[in-house]
Scaffold this motif. Structure first.
Motif, mmCIF file in Angstrom:
data_model
loop_
_atom_site.group_PDB
_atom_site.id
_atom_site.type_symbol
_atom_site.label_atom_id
_atom_site.label_comp_id
_atom_site.label_asym_id
_atom_site.label_seq_id
_atom_site.Cartn_x
_atom_site.Cartn_y
_atom_site.Cartn_z
ATOM 1 N N TYR A 1 43.176 36.468 30.386
ATOM 2 C CA TYR A 1 41.870 36.088 29.858
ATOM 3 C C TYR A 1 41.872 36.129 28.343
ATOM 4 O O TYR A 1 42.618 36.883 27.722
ATOM 5 C CB TYR A 1 40.778 37.022 30.393
ATOM 6 N N ASP A 2 41.022 35.296 27.774
ATOM 7 C CA ASP A 2 40.781 35.301 26.337
ATOM 8 C C ASP A 2 39.420 34.647 26.117
ATOM 9 O O ASP A 2 38.870 34.027 27.026
ATOM 10 C CB ASP A 2 41.881 34.539 25.589
ATOM 11 N N LEU B 1 34.480 34.505 27.828
ATOM 12 C CA LEU B 1 35.721 35.038 28.386
ATOM 13 C C LEU B 1 36.156 34.133 29.533
ATOM 14 O O LEU B 1 35.431 33.966 30.511
ATOM 15 C CB LEU B 1 35.508 36.474 28.878
ATOM 16 N N ARG B 2 37.342 33.533 29.402
ATOM 17 C CA ARG B 2 37.824 32.588 30.400
ATOM 18 C C ARG B 2 39.298 32.843 30.707
ATOM 19 O O ARG B 2 40.051 33.326 29.872
ATOM 20 C CB ARG B 2 37.680 31.144 29.907
ATOM 21 N N HIS B 3 39.686 32.490 31.928
ATOM 22 C CA HIS B 3 41.078 32.584 32.348
ATOM 23 C C HIS B 3 41.887 31.610 31.501
ATOM 24 O O HIS B 3 41.461 30.469 31.281
ATOM 25 C CB HIS B 3 41.191 32.235 33.836
ATOM 26 N N THR B 4 43.044 32.039 31.032
ATOM 27 C CA THR B 4 43.822 31.209 30.107
ATOM 28 C C THR B 4 44.464 29.989 30.780
ATOM 29 O O THR B 4 44.807 29.038 30.100
ATOM 30 C CB THR B 4 44.924 32.043 29.410
ATOM 31 N N GLU B 5 44.603 30.005 32.085
ATOM 32 C CA GLU B 5 45.210 28.859 32.775
ATOM 33 C C GLU B 5 44.175 28.012 33.497
ATOM 34 O O GLU B 5 44.169 26.793 33.393
ATOM 35 C CB GLU B 5 46.281 29.350 33.753
ATOM 36 N N THR B 6 43.269 28.648 34.246
ATOM 37 C CA THR B 6 42.283 27.893 35.029
ATOM 38 C C THR B 6 41.009 27.608 34.243
ATOM 39 O O THR B 6 40.225 26.767 34.643
ATOM 40 C CB THR B 6 41.888 28.671 36.298
ATOM 41 N N HIS B 7 40.780 28.341 33.176
ATOM 42 C CA HIS B 7 39.579 28.248 32.333
ATOM 43 C C HIS B 7 38.318 28.674 33.076
ATOM 44 O O HIS B 7 37.212 28.410 32.626
ATOM 45 C CB HIS B 7 39.416 26.849 31.727
ATOM 46 N N GLY B 8 38.501 29.319 34.218
ATOM 47 C CA GLY B 8 37.370 29.821 34.981
ATOM 48 C C GLY B 8 36.906 31.175 34.468
ATOM 49 O O GLY B 8 37.610 31.850 33.717
ATOM 50 N N PRO B 9 35.711 31.597 34.894
ATOM 51 C CA PRO B 9 35.200 32.906 34.479
ATOM 52 C C PRO B 9 35.985 34.037 35.145
ATOM 53 O O PRO B 9 36.791 33.802 36.049
ATOM 54 C CB PRO B 9 33.745 32.883 34.960
ATOM 55 N N TYR C 1 40.346 39.677 42.440
ATOM 56 C CA TYR C 1 41.681 39.141 42.149
ATOM 57 C C TYR C 1 42.653 39.484 43.268
ATOM 58 O O TYR C 1 43.436 38.661 43.701
ATOM 59 C CB TYR C 1 42.155 39.720 40.810
ATOM 60 N N TYR C 2 42.609 40.735 43.722
ATOM 61 C CA TYR C 2 43.407 41.174 44.872
ATOM 62 C C TYR C 2 42.488 41.088 46.081
ATOM 63 O O TYR C 2 41.523 41.834 46.179
ATOM 64 C CB TYR C 2 43.909 42.603 44.677
ATOM 65 N N LYS C 3 42.755 40.170 46.946
ATOM 66 C CA LYS C 3 41.861 39.904 48.077
ATOM 67 C C LYS C 3 41.509 41.167 48.849
ATOM 68 O O LYS C 3 42.370 41.819 49.438
ATOM 69 C CB LYS C 3 42.482 38.869 49.031
ATOM 70 N N ASN C 4 40.236 41.536 48.758
ATOM 71 C CA ASN C 4 39.641 42.644 49.513
ATOM 72 C C ASN C 4 40.333 43.993 49.294
ATOM 73 O O ASN C 4 40.440 44.790 50.218
ATOM 74 C CB ASN C 4 39.585 42.289 51.001
ATOM 75 N N VAL C 5 40.800 44.249 48.088
ATOM 76 C CA VAL C 5 41.368 45.551 47.728
ATOM 77 C C VAL C 5 40.470 46.117 46.622
ATOM 78 O O VAL C 5 40.780 46.018 45.437
ATOM 79 C CB VAL C 5 42.839 45.432 47.255
ATOM 80 N N LEU C 6 39.356 46.695 47.060
ATOM 81 C CA LEU C 6 38.305 47.116 46.144
ATOM 82 C C LEU C 6 38.794 48.075 45.053
ATOM 83 O O LEU C 6 38.497 47.890 43.875
ATOM 84 C CB LEU C 6 37.146 47.757 46.918
ATOM 85 N N ILE D 1 31.561 40.143 29.716
ATOM 86 C CA ILE D 1 32.534 39.581 30.655
ATOM 87 C C ILE D 1 32.009 38.283 31.281
ATOM 88 O O ILE D 1 32.737 37.308 31.399
ATOM 89 C CB ILE D 1 32.902 40.607 31.747
ATOM 90 N N HIS D 2 30.739 38.260 31.638
ATOM 91 C CA HIS D 2 30.206 37.104 32.355
ATOM 92 C C HIS D 2 29.522 36.063 31.471
ATOM 93 O O HIS D 2 29.408 34.899 31.865
ATOM 94 C CB HIS D 2 29.257 37.559 33.455
#
Length: 185
Positions: A29-30, A37-45, A50-55, A135-136
């Protein structure tokens, strides 16, 4: 949008904090050109799950991002707002200590107005009203950008003190946990 401070913040890259943290793969992120704040590859928030269902692991990752944002905001307070970091107690290597930020003459200039800023309790640190909002919703949530109170106060020749009371409750165990988390998430 009128965010004059953005070129300065781009020179002070948030990405370098992530690169120094050993969390480069997990926190890609950057802040973009509009201070979001956006993902550097997908540009998504930011994606919490990130880890599926690993709270627990996702929570640690979010906490690590928050800590890195905290360090970034501190650097912006020093370099953009030109505030000095003042440690209390001033000379202590053995006991826990904290710090706050202030303009150069805040405690000595008795002829100037003084603006003292105090954030809410909890995880909030100096210069932040809400990590979640940063963050959001981006750096627009920060009170030091050019059209807000820090810059207005400094331009009007006010002296400024930014308190950091929540840091007073950070104990040595928390600092140890951060160092461990910093090496792996």
């Amino acid at each position: 949008m009128g965010i004059e401070w953005l070129p300065v913040t781009q020179k002070l890259s948030f990405r370098k904090f992530i690169e120094q943290s050993d969390l480069l793969e997990e926190l890609k992120y950057d802040f973009n050109e509009t201070a979001e704040l956006r993902h550097t590859e997908t540009h998504g928030p930011f994606a919490f799950n990130y880890y599926k269902n690993v709270l627990e692991r996702n929570s640690k990752r979010y906490w690590a991002l928050g800590h890195l944002l905290e360090q970034y905001i501190y650097e912006l307070l020093e370099k953009v707002c030109k505030l000095q970091k003042v440690y209390i107690p001033p000379e202590s290597d053995k006991e826990p200590r904290s710090f706050f930020f202030m303009s150069e003459r805040a405690l000595s200039n008795h002829h100037s107005a003084l603006l003292v800023l105090l954030q809410d309790h909890g995880v909030f640190r100096a210069g932040q009203w809400s990590q979640q909002a940063i963050i959001h919703h981006g750096l627009q949530q920060i009170p030091w950008k050019s059209d807000t109170m820090y810059q207005t106060a400094l331009q009007a020749h006010y002296d400024v003190i930014v308190l950091n009371p929540s840091d007073n409750f950070v104990d040595q165990q928390t600092r140890k946990e951060w160092k461990e988390l910093n090496t792996k998430c």
